[in-house]
Design a protein around this motif. Structure first.
Motif: not given
Length: 110
Positions: A4-7, A9, A66, A91, A93
């Motif tokens: 869950n590292n959507s910050d 890219l 991001a 992203p 992830v």
């Protein structure tokens, strides 16, 4: 493994010249728009100006936060000599917590 590292890219672009690809990668890292970049030789097949093209290119994968995506996209568009350079963001992830923290730290100066 952290998830869950959507910050973060991976932003990908391509270039038709290896030296220009390496220069673009290094300049983006120097500008702290990316923590690192890999340059890979690839063979691209694509539509351009009404014809199928088949050409050697160099893919550049840039690791970044991001929140820097817009600035990095602008940088690529300004530095690139393609009419329409590829800029695709994917992203992150999951990944090594230490590596992902390093990406954040190396781009935080921006």
């Amino acid at each position: 493994m952290t998830t869950n590292n959507s910050d973060l890219l991976v932003i990908t672009t391509t270039h038709d010249d290896e030296a220009k690809a390496r220069s673009l990668a290094a300049d983006a890292v120097r500008a702290r728009l990316a923590a690192c970049a890999q340059v890979h030789r690839i063979q691209s097949v694509y539509w351009w100006e009404g014809e199928v093209q088949d050409a050697a290119e160099w893919r550049i994968d840039l690791k970044t936060r991001a929140e820097l995506a817009s600035a990095l996209t602008d940088f690529i568009n300004e530095q690139h000599d393609y009419d329409t350079p590829e800029v695709i963001a994917v992203p992150v992830v999951a990944g090594s917590a230490a590596y992902l923290d390093w990406v954040r730290a190396e781009t935080a100066a921006r």
